[in-house]
Design a protein around this motif. Structure first.
Motif, PDB file in Angstrom:
ATOM      1  N   MET A  18     -14.238  -4.940  -5.777  1.00  0.00           N
ATOM      2  CA  MET A  18     -13.243  -3.878  -5.943  1.00  0.00           C
ATOM      3  C   MET A  18     -11.964  -4.470  -6.531  1.00  0.00           C
ATOM      4  O   MET A  18     -11.565  -5.581  -6.173  1.00  0.00           O
ATOM      5  N   ASN A  19     -11.321  -3.741  -7.429  1.00  0.00           N
ATOM      6  CA  ASN A  19     -10.108  -4.230  -8.075  1.00  0.00           C
ATOM      7  C   ASN A  19      -9.010  -4.484  -7.049  1.00  0.00           C
ATOM      8  O   ASN A  19      -8.893  -3.783  -6.050  1.00  0.00           O
ATOM      9  N   LYS A  20      -8.209  -5.501  -7.341  1.00  0.00           N
ATOM     10  CA  LYS A  20      -7.126  -5.859  -6.431  1.00  0.00           C
ATOM     11  C   LYS A  20      -5.802  -5.340  -6.954  1.00  0.00           C
ATOM     12  O   LYS A  20      -5.479  -5.502  -8.122  1.00  0.00           O
ATOM     13  N   GLN A  21      -5.014  -4.721  -6.068  1.00  0.00           N
ATOM     14  CA  GLN A  21      -3.628  -4.419  -6.393  1.00  0.00           C
ATOM     15  C   GLN A  21      -2.804  -5.667  -6.100  1.00  0.00           C
ATOM     16  O   GLN A  21      -3.127  -6.442  -5.209  1.00  0.00           O
ATOM     17  N   ILE A  22      -1.756  -5.873  -6.854  1.00  0.00           N
ATOM     18  CA  ILE A  22      -0.926  -7.057  -6.682  1.00  0.00           C
ATOM     19  C   ILE A  22       0.412  -6.647  -6.075  1.00  0.00           C
ATOM     20  O   ILE A  22       1.060  -5.714  -6.539  1.00  0.00           O
ATOM     21  N   SER A  23       0.815  -7.349  -5.038  1.00  0.00           N
ATOM     22  CA  SER A  23       2.102  -7.093  -4.403  1.00  0.00           C
ATOM     23  C   SER A  23       2.768  -8.420  -4.104  1.00  0.00           C
ATOM     24  O   SER A  23       2.103  -9.386  -3.722  1.00  0.00           O
ATOM     25  N   GLY A  24       4.112  -8.486  -4.271  1.00  0.00           N
ATOM     26  CA  GLY A  24       4.812  -9.712  -3.898  1.00  0.00           C
ATOM     27  C   GLY A  24       4.780  -9.887  -2.391  1.00  0.00           C
ATOM     28  O   GLY A  24       4.200 -10.813  -1.855  1.00  0.00           O
ATOM     29  N   ILE A  25       5.386  -8.928  -1.711  1.00  0.00           N
ATOM     30  CA  ILE A  25       5.387  -8.915  -0.248  1.00  0.00           C
ATOM     31  C   ILE A  25       4.800  -7.588   0.196  1.00  0.00           C
ATOM     32  O   ILE A  25       5.239  -6.524  -0.251  1.00  0.00           O
TER      33      ILE A  25
ATOM     34  N   VAL B  21      -2.427 -13.699   0.522  1.00  0.00           N
ATOM     35  CA  VAL B  21      -3.125 -12.935   1.554  1.00  0.00           C
ATOM     36  C   VAL B  21      -3.852 -11.796   0.857  1.00  0.00           C
ATOM     37  O   VAL B  21      -3.270 -11.110   0.008  1.00  0.00           O
ATOM     38  N   LEU B  22      -5.126 -11.584   1.196  1.00  0.00           N
ATOM     39  CA  LEU B  22      -5.878 -10.430   0.721  1.00  0.00           C
ATOM     40  C   LEU B  22      -5.958  -9.426   1.870  1.00  0.00           C
ATOM     41  O   LEU B  22      -6.365  -9.779   2.982  1.00  0.00           O
ATOM     42  N   ILE B  23      -5.558  -8.180   1.595  1.00  0.00           N
ATOM     43  CA  ILE B  23      -5.426  -7.176   2.649  1.00  0.00           C
ATOM     44  C   ILE B  23      -6.341  -6.007   2.350  1.00  0.00           C
ATOM     45  O   ILE B  23      -6.385  -5.516   1.217  1.00  0.00           O
ATOM     46  N   GLN B  24      -7.068  -5.579   3.383  1.00  0.00           N
ATOM     47  CA  GLN B  24      -7.997  -4.457   3.231  1.00  0.00           C
ATOM     48  C   GLN B  24      -7.430  -3.219   3.930  1.00  0.00           C
ATOM     49  O   GLN B  24      -6.936  -3.300   5.056  1.00  0.00           O
ATOM     50  N   PHE B  25      -7.542  -2.085   3.243  1.00  0.00           N
ATOM     51  CA  PHE B  25      -7.092  -0.794   3.765  1.00  0.00           C
ATOM     52  C   PHE B  25      -8.201   0.239   3.594  1.00  0.00           C
ATOM     53  O   PHE B  25      -9.029   0.138   2.690  1.00  0.00           O
ATOM     54  N   ASN B  26      -8.186   1.245   4.459  1.00  0.00           N
ATOM     55  CA  ASN B  26      -8.996   2.446   4.282  1.00  0.00           C
ATOM     56  C   ASN B  26      -8.095   3.626   3.982  1.00  0.00           C
ATOM     57  O   ASN B  26      -6.912   3.644   4.365  1.00  0.00           O
ATOM     58  N   ASP B  27      -8.680   4.649   3.347  1.00  0.00           N
ATOM     59  CA  ASP B  27      -7.949   5.890   3.148  1.00  0.00           C
ATOM     60  C   ASP B  27      -8.098   6.766   4.396  1.00  0.00           C
ATOM     61  O   ASP B  27      -8.791   6.394   5.353  1.00  0.00           O
TER      62      ASP B  27
ATOM     63  N   GLY C 267     -11.462   7.196   5.876  1.00  0.00           N
ATOM     64  CA  GLY C 267     -12.191   6.008   6.288  1.00  0.00           C
ATOM     65  C   GLY C 267     -12.875   5.261   5.165  1.00  0.00           C
ATOM     66  O   GLY C 267     -13.634   4.316   5.418  1.00  0.00           O
ATOM     67  N   GLN C 268     -12.604   5.636   3.929  1.00  0.00           N
ATOM     68  CA  GLN C 268     -13.210   4.959   2.785  1.00  0.00           C
ATOM     69  C   GLN C 268     -12.320   3.801   2.326  1.00  0.00           C
ATOM     70  O   GLN C 268     -11.085   3.891   2.386  1.00  0.00           O
ATOM     71  N   PRO C 269     -12.927   2.685   1.857  1.00  0.00           N
ATOM     72  CA  PRO C 269     -12.125   1.518   1.462  1.00  0.00           C
ATOM     73  C   PRO C 269     -11.188   1.817   0.296  1.00  0.00           C
ATOM     74  O   PRO C 269     -11.547   2.510  -0.649  1.00  0.00           O
ATOM     75  N   ARG C 270      -9.981   1.291   0.399  1.00  0.00           N
ATOM     76  CA  ARG C 270      -9.020   1.288  -0.690  1.00  0.00           C
ATOM     77  C   ARG C 270      -9.193   0.001  -1.497  1.00  0.00           C
ATOM     78  O   ARG C 270      -9.808  -0.968  -1.010  1.00  0.00           O
ATOM     79  N   PRO C 271      -8.638  -0.070  -2.715  1.00  0.00           N
ATOM     80  CA  PRO C 271      -8.630  -1.347  -3.432  1.00  0.00           C
ATOM     81  C   PRO C 271      -7.930  -2.424  -2.616  1.00  0.00           C
ATOM     82  O   PRO C 271      -6.908  -2.164  -1.964  1.00  0.00           O
ATOM     83  N   GLU C 272      -8.461  -3.622  -2.623  1.00  0.00           N
ATOM     84  CA  GLU C 272      -7.885  -4.741  -1.882  1.00  0.00           C
ATOM     85  C   GLU C 272      -6.523  -5.108  -2.471  1.00  0.00           C
ATOM     86  O   GLU C 272      -6.309  -5.010  -3.680  1.00  0.00           O
ATOM     87  N   VAL C 273      -5.602  -5.513  -1.612  1.00  0.00           N
ATOM     88  CA  VAL C 273      -4.241  -5.861  -2.038  1.00  0.00           C
ATOM     89  C   VAL C 273      -4.039  -7.359  -1.879  1.00  0.00           C
ATOM     90  O   VAL C 273      -4.342  -7.932  -0.828  1.00  0.00           O
ATOM     91  N   ARG C 274      -3.528  -7.990  -2.920  1.00  0.00           N
ATOM     92  CA  ARG C 274      -3.205  -9.415  -2.886  1.00  0.00           C
ATOM     93  C   ARG C 274      -1.691  -9.561  -2.799  1.00  0.00           C
ATOM     94  O   ARG C 274      -0.957  -8.958  -3.592  1.00  0.00           O
TER      95      ARG C 274
END
Length: 419
Positions: free
Chosen positions: A1-8, A142-148, A151-158
């Protein structure tokens, strides 16, 4: 799954998380907020913004909006369960502080912070409908996993770091303390708001009785809500009872559960049963906290606010401590954004804040501001007195109040420093 990029990445868009986001933005540090609820609404009841809380919010440019939405407290007053006066003191600007002490609807406070975050950071940095489910750490991320919400997975956040500000039941904290439980000692609470005529000065924060035999905390949060000049008055009922089960969180409360506990509390200056019976809404909560923990920071992850130091709601101090956390951590992260020492920044923040908040957690258990009422109850065995000076001096009661302010960080002297 595509990763979103976040600083913090800030997990949790409550008071502490949004304040951190605003501080970071002001310091030029990129961050994203991830909030579990899909829609932010004005929920809850009242909250008191003590001077150290207002100092932090004023630094974010929000003081005028908050004053306009709430009521500035003039005094804090203590009474026994017979309605007899025990002690009072001026508060906020009336006591010499540079900022006011304000009673406000919690939902309005949250909305002011949320709207400011959307306006300043941009709506694309505030992500609702993101429920945290897990994380993995690498050497530099850090790779962070979220659900909507379904309960469905969101794109992973780095992200460079993850700041957990997801409350007393923090899902992030649970990863590191999986067997931890909240501490419940038989104190349940009910919180309500009632359209009511102004009580005493109309700007008085009142504590009546004690948790051992029944206690009410009462203060106004909105002025002149109708043509009759009534206020929206916030109240919280608390009592410790043997053998009771823990209340649910934010469940709709029932008048019939609360009213019998205070049915005789009719004073010449306040009819407590009427205040309860006319409530437009009642919510029930348990009074819980958690034992202080020895570590907040785990690699590139740290805790903030109630996720780090959940405390009894005695002394109106939980939000204030979260706001001080936010400014302290923002200063360290701003430095790290230049030096690149992200992990060290999290440890520096923890080294400052964890010892101080541990003292507050423990003091809220043992000698919070309403210890004034508990002490008088002990000395009088819960019976009426002729005059409070026959029981205890005003100087002794003032010392209890002053000692709490010092530990919590909002004595006049403490307010002269930033930490």
């Amino acid at each position: 799954m595509n990763k979103q990029i976040s600083g913090i990445a800030i997990v949790g868009g409550g008071v502490g998380g949004l304040a951190l986001a605003l501080h970071l933005h002001a310091r030029g540090v990129v961050c994203d907020v991830f909030e579990a609820v899909a829609e932010v609404r004005e929920l809850g009841v009242g909250i008191t913004l003590l001077p150290h809380a207002m100092r932090e919010l004023a630094a974010l440019g929000l003081q005028l909006a908050l004053e306009a939405a709430g009521i500035e407290n003039y005094e804090s007053a203590f009474f026994n369960r017979h309605g007899q006066f025990i002690y009072s003191e001026l508060r906020g600007r009336h006591a010499g502080y540079s900022v006011p002490e304000v009673g406000i609807h919690r939902g309005k406070l949250h909305k002011i912070l949320f709207d400011a975050a959307v306006q300043r950071l941009g709506a694309d940095r505030i992500h609702t409908g993101h429920r945290f489910v897990g994380l993995t750490q690498g050497d530099d991320h850090v790779l962070i996993q979220f659900n909507d919400p379904e309960g469905q997975p969101r794109p992973e956040v780095r992200a460079q770091v993850l700041i957990a500000s997801d409350g007393v039941n923090s899902s992030v904290r649970r990863l590191f303390y999986p067997d931890e439980k909240v501490v419940f000692t038989g104190i349940n609470t009910w919180r309500g708001v009632t359209h009511f005529n102004p009580i005493l000065t109309g700007k008085t924060y009142m504590r009546i009785g004690s948790i051992e035999t029944g206690k009410m905390v009462i203060y106004p949060i909105v002025d002149k809500v109708d043509a009759q000049g009534r206020q929206l008055v916030n109240w919280m009922a608390e009592i410790r009872m043997e053998g009771v089960s823990q209340n649910d969180w934010n469940r709709q409360g029932r008048v019939e559960d609360v009213l019998p506990l205070f049915k005789d509390w009719t004073f010449d200056w306040l009819n407590v049963p009427e205040l309860i019976a006319k409530a437009e809404s009642i919510l029930e909560y348990p009074m819980v906290d958690k034992d202080p923990i020895p570590q907040w920071t785990f690699g590139r992850v740290t805790l903030l606010g109630d996720a780090a130091h959940p405390m009894y709601p005695r002394g109106s101090n939980g939000s204030a401590q979260a706001l001080v956390d936010a400014r302290t951590l923002a200063d360290e992260l701003a430095q790290a954004s230049v030096a690149g020492d992200w992990v060290q920044a999290l440890h520096r923040y923890e080294d400052v804040r964890r010892p101080l908040t541990t003292k507050v957690v423990l003091t809220n258990r043992s000698t919070p501001p309403d210890f004034i009422n508990i002490k008088v109850d002990e000395l009088t065995q819960g019976k009426p007195f002729r005059h409070i000076d026959d029981v205890i001096s005003q100087a002794e009661l003032r010392q209890i109040s002053d000692d709490y302010k010092k530990i919590a960080g909002f004595s006049l002297d403490a307010m002269a420093t930033q930490r």
